[in-house]
Design a protein around this motif. Structure first.
Motif, PDB file in Angstrom:
ATOM      1  N   GLU A   2       0.841  -1.196   0.000  1.00  0.00           N
ATOM      2  CA  GLU A   2       0.000   0.000   0.000  1.00  0.00           C
ATOM      3  C   GLU A   2       0.878   1.249   0.000  1.00  0.00           C
ATOM      4  O   GLU A   2       1.839   1.350   0.771  1.00  0.00           O
ATOM      5  CB  GLU A   2      -0.908  -0.011   1.230  1.00  0.00           C
ATOM      6  CG  GLU A   2      -1.925   1.133   1.224  1.00  0.00           C
ATOM      7  CD  GLU A   2      -2.914   1.010   2.363  1.00  0.00           C
ATOM      8  OE1 GLU A   2      -3.519   2.028   2.727  1.00  0.00           O
ATOM      9  OE2 GLU A   2      -3.071  -0.114   2.902  1.00  0.00           O
ATOM     10  N   LEU A   3       0.558   2.183  -0.868  1.00  0.00           N
ATOM     11  CA  LEU A   3       1.361   3.399  -1.004  1.00  0.00           C
ATOM     12  C   LEU A   3       1.207   4.282   0.240  1.00  0.00           C
ATOM     13  O   LEU A   3       0.092   4.488   0.738  1.00  0.00           O
ATOM     14  CB  LEU A   3       0.923   4.170  -2.248  1.00  0.00           C
ATOM     15  CG  LEU A   3       1.888   5.230  -2.761  1.00  0.00           C
ATOM     16  CD1 LEU A   3       3.186   4.596  -3.242  1.00  0.00           C
ATOM     17  CD2 LEU A   3       1.236   6.019  -3.899  1.00  0.00           C
ATOM     18  N   GLU A   4       2.328   4.809   0.732  1.00  0.00           N
ATOM     19  CA  GLU A   4       2.327   5.663   1.908  1.00  0.00           C
ATOM     20  C   GLU A   4       2.987   7.001   1.577  1.00  0.00           C
ATOM     21  O   GLU A   4       3.672   7.144   0.551  1.00  0.00           O
ATOM     22  CB  GLU A   4       3.085   4.994   3.060  1.00  0.00           C
ATOM     23  CG  GLU A   4       2.500   3.653   3.478  1.00  0.00           C
ATOM     24  CD  GLU A   4       3.334   2.989   4.560  1.00  0.00           C
ATOM     25  OE1 GLU A   4       4.201   3.671   5.165  1.00  0.00           O
ATOM     26  OE2 GLU A   4       3.141   1.781   4.797  1.00  0.00           O
ATOM     27  N   HIS A   7       6.627   7.020   0.833  1.00  0.00           N
ATOM     28  CA  HIS A   7       7.011   6.604  -0.515  1.00  0.00           C
ATOM     29  C   HIS A   7       6.984   7.801  -1.467  1.00  0.00           C
ATOM     30  O   HIS A   7       7.861   7.930  -2.330  1.00  0.00           O
ATOM     31  CB  HIS A   7       6.053   5.519  -1.017  1.00  0.00           C
ATOM     32  CG  HIS A   7       6.083   4.277  -0.189  1.00  0.00           C
ATOM     33  ND1 HIS A   7       4.949   3.551   0.108  1.00  0.00           N
ATOM     34  CD2 HIS A   7       7.119   3.627   0.420  1.00  0.00           C
ATOM     35  CE1 HIS A   7       5.279   2.498   0.858  1.00  0.00           C
ATOM     36  NE2 HIS A   7       6.588   2.531   1.056  1.00  0.00           N
ATOM     37  N   LEU A   8       5.999   8.687  -1.304  1.00  0.00           N
ATOM     38  CA  LEU A   8       5.946   9.892  -2.139  1.00  0.00           C
ATOM     39  C   LEU A   8       7.140  10.799  -1.857  1.00  0.00           C
ATOM     40  O   LEU A   8       7.704  11.406  -2.772  1.00  0.00           O
ATOM     41  CB  LEU A   8       4.639  10.649  -1.886  1.00  0.00           C
ATOM     42  CG  LEU A   8       3.340   9.896  -2.212  1.00  0.00           C
ATOM     43  CD1 LEU A   8       2.133  10.794  -1.955  1.00  0.00           C
ATOM     44  CD2 LEU A   8       3.357   9.399  -3.646  1.00  0.00           C
ATOM     45  N   GLN A  37      13.517  -0.280  -2.656  1.00  0.00           N
ATOM     46  CA  GLN A  37      12.289   0.417  -2.296  1.00  0.00           C
ATOM     47  C   GLN A  37      11.621   1.007  -3.536  1.00  0.00           C
ATOM     48  O   GLN A  37      10.397   0.941  -3.688  1.00  0.00           O
ATOM     49  CB  GLN A  37      12.589   1.534  -1.285  1.00  0.00           C
ATOM     50  CG  GLN A  37      11.346   2.241  -0.775  1.00  0.00           C
ATOM     51  CD  GLN A  37      11.677   3.295   0.249  1.00  0.00           C
ATOM     52  OE1 GLN A  37      11.453   4.469   0.006  1.00  0.00           O
ATOM     53  NE2 GLN A  37      12.229   2.889   1.394  1.00  0.00           N
ATOM     54  N   ILE A  41       7.805   0.346  -5.037  1.00  0.00           N
ATOM     55  CA  ILE A  41       6.865   1.434  -5.340  1.00  0.00           C
ATOM     56  C   ILE A  41       6.388   1.322  -6.786  1.00  0.00           C
ATOM     57  O   ILE A  41       5.198   1.501  -7.088  1.00  0.00           O
ATOM     58  CB  ILE A  41       7.527   2.809  -5.082  1.00  0.00           C
ATOM     59  CG1 ILE A  41       7.882   2.968  -3.599  1.00  0.00           C
ATOM     60  CG2 ILE A  41       6.613   3.947  -5.522  1.00  0.00           C
ATOM     61  CD1 ILE A  41       8.713   4.197  -3.288  1.00  0.00           C
ATOM     62  N   GLU A  42       7.318   1.038  -7.685  1.00  0.00           N
ATOM     63  CA  GLU A  42       6.950   0.915  -9.098  1.00  0.00           C
ATOM     64  C   GLU A  42       5.982  -0.242  -9.318  1.00  0.00           C
ATOM     65  O   GLU A  42       5.035  -0.127 -10.120  1.00  0.00           O
ATOM     66  CB  GLU A  42       8.219   0.748  -9.942  1.00  0.00           C
ATOM     67  CG  GLU A  42       9.041   2.040 -10.031  1.00  0.00           C
ATOM     68  CD  GLU A  42      10.337   1.867 -10.796  1.00  0.00           C
ATOM     69  OE1 GLU A  42      10.777   2.831 -11.428  1.00  0.00           O
ATOM     70  OE2 GLU A  42      10.914   0.752 -10.734  1.00  0.00           O
ATOM     71  N   ALA A  44       3.828  -1.286  -7.151  1.00  0.00           N
ATOM     72  CA  ALA A  44       2.537  -0.868  -6.598  1.00  0.00           C
ATOM     73  C   ALA A  44       1.801   0.088  -7.535  1.00  0.00           C
ATOM     74  O   ALA A  44       0.564   0.098  -7.575  1.00  0.00           O
ATOM     75  CB  ALA A  44       2.750  -0.211  -5.235  1.00  0.00           C
ATOM     76  N   LEU A  45       2.559   0.852  -8.315  1.00  0.00           N
ATOM     77  CA  LEU A  45       1.953   1.853  -9.203  1.00  0.00           C
ATOM     78  C   LEU A  45       1.812   1.362 -10.638  1.00  0.00           C
ATOM     79  O   LEU A  45       1.276   2.078 -11.485  1.00  0.00           O
ATOM     80  CB  LEU A  45       2.768   3.148  -9.160  1.00  0.00           C
ATOM     81  CG  LEU A  45       2.717   3.894  -7.820  1.00  0.00           C
ATOM     82  CD1 LEU A  45       3.645   5.098  -7.832  1.00  0.00           C
ATOM     83  CD2 LEU A  45       1.290   4.352  -7.508  1.00  0.00           C
ATOM     84  N   VAL A  66       2.903  10.889 -11.415  1.00  0.00           N
ATOM     85  CA  VAL A  66       2.946  10.666  -9.965  1.00  0.00           C
ATOM     86  C   VAL A  66       3.589  11.859  -9.263  1.00  0.00           C
ATOM     87  O   VAL A  66       3.109  12.322  -8.213  1.00  0.00           O
ATOM     88  CB  VAL A  66       3.714   9.365  -9.654  1.00  0.00           C
ATOM     89  CG1 VAL A  66       3.903   9.208  -8.148  1.00  0.00           C
ATOM     90  CG2 VAL A  66       2.971   8.167 -10.231  1.00  0.00           C
ATOM     91  N   THR A  70       2.231  14.335  -6.388  1.00  0.00           N
ATOM     92  CA  THR A  70       3.009  14.470  -5.153  1.00  0.00           C
ATOM     93  C   THR A  70       3.181  15.932  -4.767  1.00  0.00           C
ATOM     94  O   THR A  70       3.138  16.290  -3.585  1.00  0.00           O
ATOM     95  CB  THR A  70       4.386  13.796  -5.334  1.00  0.00           C
ATOM     96  OG1 THR A  70       4.194  12.400  -5.570  1.00  0.00           O
ATOM     97  CG2 THR A  70       5.258  13.982  -4.107  1.00  0.00           C
TER      98      THR A  70
END
Length: 323
Positions: A2-4, A7-8, A37, A41-42, A44-45, A66, A70
């Motif tokens: 899950e994006l947090e 991460h942004l 990491q 993230i990639e 997840a997106l 993205v 952000t």
């Protein structure tokens, strides 16, 4: 995964650094850990966010999308956190004893204002935070950690964070020079800046434009200052008392053994005294009361300075010198 928010912030750091190596250093991570990491993230997106090359990384089309979001999300979350802190602190202060948190740059006015506010409100507990940084005081106001701040700017320069804060001018002073009592110019009614060309200087630090304005005033007088000692007020006083330097001070600087303060001829430098607060956390009547007390504190300090009183008696008006 899950994006947090973290991460942004990682993606923003990579984009700003333009390199995984530099981004890892800025984030305090090992590069392999940052690379792993980024891959998570990639995934997840749904695609690559950066193109890797010999000269670093650059965002892909997905990465640009993205990063654009952000730039909106992260400031919005930061503002939400600050507003929540301000709200919580304001609610916490609504008990039987009122807490008034004052900040200020180093000088006599903060102490005088504390005295006046404490005397005017027996049920008010006053706390203080002194700083040489106008920007730090502005940040504390924005975060809800201070109620009011007494600071200033050089001449007509803008105070920090005028977008979110209210700044009200309550006095304008000429900048005076501090001389040791034995200095040849200590008994002159005013001192020409050019006659101090061979001196070393001292003043308290700041993050505004005062240093640049002083250098420009010296250039107009035909010289460049030899050396400037930026230090706390007690050290400035000592350097002047022992004859190591002459100092720059506000006209309200209190009488001090071994030191004579004198106006600079032509008033080449001005200091605007400002009271700042956040409009979302202060009632208009409270701000008006603190502002009136700040004006009183300044008037009292000016009356205690013989050199300032003499300067004013000659009909000088510092506000007229503002552009």
């Amino acid at each position: 995964m899950e994006l947090e928010l973290r991460h942004l912030r990682t993606l923003r750091a990579i984009a700003e650094a333009g390199s995984l190596t530099r981004a890892a250093t800025a984030l305090g991570l090992a590069q392999p850990a940052l690379s792993a990491q980024l891959r998570r993230i990639e995934r997840a997106l749904g695609g690559e966010l950066f193109e890797r090359g010999r000269h670093g990384v650059r965002p892909t089309a997905l990465g640009e999308l993205v990063l654009e979001r952000t730039r909106i999300v992260l400031p919005a979350v930061t503002e939400l956190q600050q507003e929540a802190v301000r709200f919580a602190r304001t609610r916490a202060g609504r008990g039987t004893e009122r807490l008034l948190r004052l900040g200020g740059t180093h000088g006599p006015l903060l102490g005088a204002l504390v005295d006046l506010m404490a005397a005017a409100g027996p049920d008010t507990r006053v706390t203080t935070h002194a700083s040489w940084s106008e920007r730090e005081l502005a940040a504390l106001l924005s975060e809800g950690r201070l109620d009011f701040a007494v600071t200033g700017t050089c001449g007509s320069a803008a105070p920090p964070d005028t977008e979110h804060l209210v700044w009200q001018e309550f006095a304008v002073d000429p900048v005076f020079v501090m001389l040791p009592d034995a200095h040849p110019l200590a008994h002159a009614p005013e001192v020409e800046l050019a006659k101090l060309a061979d001196e070393e200087w001292t003043c308290v630090p700041g993050d505004g434009c005062f240093g640049d304005c002083f250098t420009a005033a010296c250039a107009r007088a035909g010289f460049a200052p030899r050396r400037m000692y930026e230090t706390d007020i007690a050290s400035c006083v000592h350097l002047v008392q022992v004859g190591r330097a002459v100092g720059l001070c506000r006209a309200t600087f209190p009488a001090t053994p071994g030191i004579t303060t004198r106006p600079l001829a032509g008033t080449p430098l001005l200091w605007r005294h400002l009271l700042g607060w956040h409009p979302a956390t202060q009632r208009a009547d409270t701000a008006a009361t603190v502002l009136a007390q700040a004006r009183t504190a300044h008037a009292d300090a000016a009356a205690r300075s013989d050199s300032y009183a003499d300067w004013l008696a000659r009909g000088e008006n510092p506000a007229e010198a503002l552009p």
